[in-house]
Design a protein around this motif. Structure first.
Motif, PDB file in Angstrom:
ATOM      1  N   VAL A 136       0.844  -1.195   0.000  1.00 25.44           N
ATOM      2  CA  VAL A 136       0.000   0.000   0.000  1.00 25.44           C
ATOM      3  C   VAL A 136       0.879   1.245   0.000  1.00 25.44           C
ATOM      4  N   SER A 137       0.623   2.137  -0.963  1.00 26.56           N
ATOM      5  CA  SER A 137       1.467   3.328  -1.108  1.00 26.56           C
ATOM      6  C   SER A 137       0.689   4.432  -1.807  1.00 26.56           C
ATOM      7  N   ILE A 138       0.976   5.679  -1.443  1.00 25.18           N
ATOM      8  CA  ILE A 138       0.372   6.834  -2.116  1.00 25.18           C
ATOM      9  C   ILE A 138       0.779   6.860  -3.589  1.00 25.18           C
ATOM     10  N   ASP A 139       1.930   6.270  -3.888  1.00 24.70           N
ATOM     11  CA  ASP A 139       2.391   6.211  -5.281  1.00 24.70           C
ATOM     12  C   ASP A 139       1.409   5.440  -6.152  1.00 24.70           C
ATOM     13  N   ASN A 140       0.700   4.457  -5.563  1.00 26.86           N
ATOM     14  CA  ASN A 140      -0.270   3.685  -6.340  1.00 26.86           C
ATOM     15  C   ASN A 140      -1.452   4.539  -6.788  1.00 26.86           C
ATOM     16  N   VAL A 141      -1.795   5.532  -5.972  1.00 29.00           N
ATOM     17  CA  VAL A 141      -2.871   6.453  -6.355  1.00 29.00           C
ATOM     18  C   VAL A 141      -2.428   7.246  -7.583  1.00 29.00           C
ATOM     19  N   ARG A 142      -1.185   7.735  -7.546  1.00 26.05           N
ATOM     20  CA  ARG A 142      -0.647   8.469  -8.696  1.00 26.05           C
ATOM     21  C   ARG A 142      -0.595   7.575  -9.936  1.00 26.05           C
ATOM     22  N   THR A 143      -0.242   6.306  -9.727  1.00 26.20           N
ATOM     23  CA  THR A 143      -0.151   5.368 -10.843  1.00 26.20           C
ATOM     24  C   THR A 143      -1.506   5.167 -11.505  1.00 26.20           C
ATOM     25  N   ILE A 144      -2.579   5.126 -10.704  1.00 29.52           N
ATOM     26  CA  ILE A 144      -3.926   4.980 -11.262  1.00 29.52           C
ATOM     27  C   ILE A 144      -4.258   6.158 -12.179  1.00 29.52           C
ATOM     28  N   PHE A 145      -3.944   7.380 -11.729  1.00 28.15           N
ATOM     29  CA  PHE A 145      -4.201   8.567 -12.560  1.00 28.15           C
ATOM     30  C   PHE A 145      -3.357   8.534 -13.830  1.00 28.15           C
ATOM     31  N   ARG A 146      -2.073   8.100 -13.707  1.00 29.66           N
ATOM     32  CA  ARG A 146      -1.211   8.003 -14.889  1.00 29.66           C
ATOM     33  C   ARG A 146      -1.774   6.965 -15.859  1.00 29.66           C
ATOM     34  N   PHE A 147      -2.269   5.859 -15.299  1.00 28.61           N
ATOM     35  CA  PHE A 147      -2.840   4.799 -16.138  1.00 28.61           C
ATOM     36  C   PHE A 147      -4.029   5.325 -16.930  1.00 28.61           C
ATOM     37  N   LEU A 148      -4.940   6.019 -16.259  1.00 27.79           N
ATOM     38  CA  LEU A 148      -6.131   6.545 -16.934  1.00 27.79           C
ATOM     39  C   LEU A 148      -5.759   7.561 -18.012  1.00 27.79           C
ATOM     40  N   ASN A 149      -4.765   8.406 -17.712  1.00 23.02           N
ATOM     41  CA  ASN A 149      -4.297   9.376 -18.711  1.00 23.02           C
ATOM     42  C   ASN A 149      -3.655   8.672 -19.900  1.00 23.02           C
ATOM     43  N   ALA A 150      -2.888   7.608 -19.590  1.00 28.03           N
ATOM     44  CA  ALA A 150      -2.222   6.841 -20.652  1.00 28.03           C
ATOM     45  C   ALA A 150      -3.249   6.114 -21.516  1.00 28.03           C
ATOM     46  N   VAL A 151      -4.332   5.643 -20.910  1.00 22.81           N
ATOM     47  CA  VAL A 151      -5.403   5.001 -21.679  1.00 22.81           C
ATOM     48  C   VAL A 151      -6.017   6.000 -22.661  1.00 22.81           C
ATOM     49  N   ARG A 152      -6.292   7.230 -22.171  1.00 21.52           N
ATOM     50  CA  ARG A 152      -6.863   8.255 -23.040  1.00 21.52           C
ATOM     51  C   ARG A 152      -5.930   8.586 -24.209  1.00 21.52           C
ATOM     52  N   LYS A 153      -4.634   8.705 -23.898  1.00 17.10           N
ATOM     53  CA  LYS A 153      -3.663   9.020 -24.948  1.00 17.10           C
ATOM     54  C   LYS A 153      -3.534   7.856 -25.937  1.00 17.10           C
ATOM     55  N   SER A 154      -3.590   6.630 -25.409  1.00 15.98           N
ATOM     56  CA  SER A 154      -3.506   5.442 -26.265  1.00 15.98           C
ATOM     57  C   SER A 154      -4.695   5.373 -27.215  1.00 15.98           C
ATOM     58  N   LYS A 155      -5.874   5.703 -26.710  1.00 13.01           N
ATOM     59  CA  LYS A 155      -7.065   5.703 -27.569  1.00 13.01           C
ATOM     60  C   LYS A 155      -6.921   6.712 -28.704  1.00 13.01           C
ATOM     61  N   LYS A 156      -6.264   7.830 -28.412  1.00 20.50           N
ATOM     62  CA  LYS A 156      -6.007   8.844 -29.447  1.00 20.50           C
ATOM     63  C   LYS A 156      -5.091   8.271 -30.535  1.00 20.50           C
ATOM     64  N   TYR A 157      -3.986   7.607 -30.104  1.00 19.28           N
ATOM     65  CA  TYR A 157      -3.072   6.988 -31.070  1.00 19.28           C
ATOM     66  C   TYR A 157      -3.797   5.927 -31.891  1.00 19.28           C
ATOM     67  N   ILE A 158      -4.641   5.132 -31.216  1.00 23.27           N
ATOM     68  CA  ILE A 158      -5.369   4.055 -31.892  1.00 23.27           C
ATOM     69  C   ILE A 158      -6.325   4.625 -32.937  1.00 23.27           C
ATOM     70  N   LYS A 159      -7.012   5.681 -32.589  1.00 24.42           N
ATOM     71  CA  LYS A 159      -7.954   6.306 -33.520  1.00 24.42           C
ATOM     72  C   LYS A 159      -7.229   6.855 -34.744  1.00 24.42           C
ATOM     73  N   GLU A 160      -6.032   7.420 -34.516  1.00 21.25           N
ATOM     74  CA  GLU A 160      -5.258   8.001 -35.623  1.00 21.25           C
ATOM     75  C   GLU A 160      -4.640   6.913 -36.506  1.00 21.25           C
TER      76      GLU A 160
END
Length: 369
Positions: free
Chosen positions: A66-90
């Motif tokens: 358990v770590s506060i870093d995991n909370v940050r990782t979740i936000f990074r993951f969600l942002n990375a998913v959004r960016k990945s969807k952009k690459y996929i669409k293009e």
């Protein structure tokens, strides 16, 4: 066909991906590829040199406690998913392939959620967290070791092997000028290759350096790849020796390892997935000294898979004494029966046609969806 590939962090995730891309392009020159990695990962240095289109997302791995870093990782993951969807669409890929490492998590997940056919490749006998997570979303799971199948949904698993294996068995290595001769060794003698990775491994180095005076009496010879980090110290020690050291040659690094692997009779090495894919494809007997400093102790589990098939002998790092190492070398190279049995065991595990098998799986995944 348009293929999007993601994998990073270590060479064990990157090089199989590149081997697969090279194979696919050799079969169909019209194939277009996009590789998604991280800006600071090893892939950012390696992939662009291959002339492959490269994009990045920002992501980090989960901590196992358990770590506060995991909370940050979740936000990074969600942002990375959004960016990945952009690459996929293009890019509009026909299939998305993940070869492991944190970066392929959001990329492959985004593809699955976008209804794109997906495939992950697991190189180790024990999967990492990312591939375990992705297994429930992807279309198929390609594995390199039978032992890893139990970690994934049974109906999705296909035993393919590692694409790196396909490159090491090319005919050009069989017919080329002897690399052993160029390195100062006798091609007619049995040869053991000792290698601890690109930077070397100190315990292996220490064990070998304490066997120097035994090599002159051996009927076989040794090529020792020290790793660039240890080479200068090795040279210093050799310069202090008062007697000539024979039957062993030291080099800091080998750039054309497949050519050398095709000439040697035994390898002493760590138990990384890429190394094991190459040596089983060639049917090369091995003495494996797994690194204890890896996640989930996966190198020992990789090594035990080969040991179980009588393709390798395993020495734990804490047990890697000079005496034990030399005794194991003797037991293999001085017994034709043992050597042949280990060669047969390695070939039984080897998948030299891994790239072609995955190519077929990709086509099935695309047609299925």
């Amino acid at each position: 066909m348009r293929i999007l590939v993601s994998g990073g962090g270590t060479g064990g995730h990157i090089y199989p991906a590149l081997a697969l891309i090279r194979h696919l392009k050799s079969q169909d020159k019209s194939i277009e590829c996009l590789y998604i990695g991280t800006e600071n990962g090893l892939e950012s240095k390696i992939v662009p040199k291959e002339g492959i289109a490269f994009e990045t997302v920002k992501i980090s791995g989960f901590k196992r406690k358990v770590s506060i870093d995991n909370v940050r990782t979740i936000f990074r993951f969600l942002n990375a998913v959004r960016k990945s969807k952009k690459y996929i669409k293009e890019f509009q890929p026909d299939v998305v392939i993940g070869t492991g490492g944190y970066v392929c998590g959001p990329v492959v997940y985004a593809a699955a959620k976008s209804k794109i056919p997906t495939l992950i490749h697991e190189q180790n006998s024990v999967p990492g967290l990312t591939n375990k997570f992705l297994a429930k979303y992807v279309t198929k799971v390609a594995v390199s070791f039978p032992d890893s199948a139990e970690f994934f949904p049974k109906e999705k698993v296909v035993m393919t092997g590692n694409p790196r294996a396909s490159e090491v068995v090319k005919k050009e290595y069989k017919n080329s000028v002897s690399r052993l001769k160029e390195l100062g060794l006798d091609p007619s003698k049995k040869t053991v290759l000792v290698v601890g990775g690109s930077r070397g491994a100190k315990p292996i180095n220490d064990a070998i350096m304490n066997t120097l005076h035994h090599w002159s009496e051996k009927e076989y010879q040794c090529l020792y790849v020290t790793g660039e980090a240890h080479y200068s110290k090795v040279r210093e020690q050799l310069d202090q020796e008062e007697v000539e050291i024979r039957n062993i040659v030291f080099v800091p690094y080998i750039h054309d390892m497949p050519a050398v692997l095709n000439e040697v009779d035994l390898i002493v090495a760590r138990a990384g997935a890429t190394t094991l894919a190459e040596i089983t494809a060639l049917g090369l007997p091995s003495i494996l000294i797994p690194s204890p400093y890896v996640t989930n102790n996966h190198q020992e589990k990789n090594a035990r898979s080969l040991e179980k098939a009588f393709a390798a002998k395993v020495i734990l790092e804490k047990e890697s004494t000079p005496e034990k190492l030399m005794n194991e070398m003797d037991s293999i190279l001085n017994s034709e029966k043992t050597w042949l049995a280990m060669k047969e065991g390695a070939l039984h595990l080897g998948k030299p046609d891994a790239s072609a098998t995955i190519e077929k799986l990709i086509k099935e995944v695309i047609q299925h969806d």
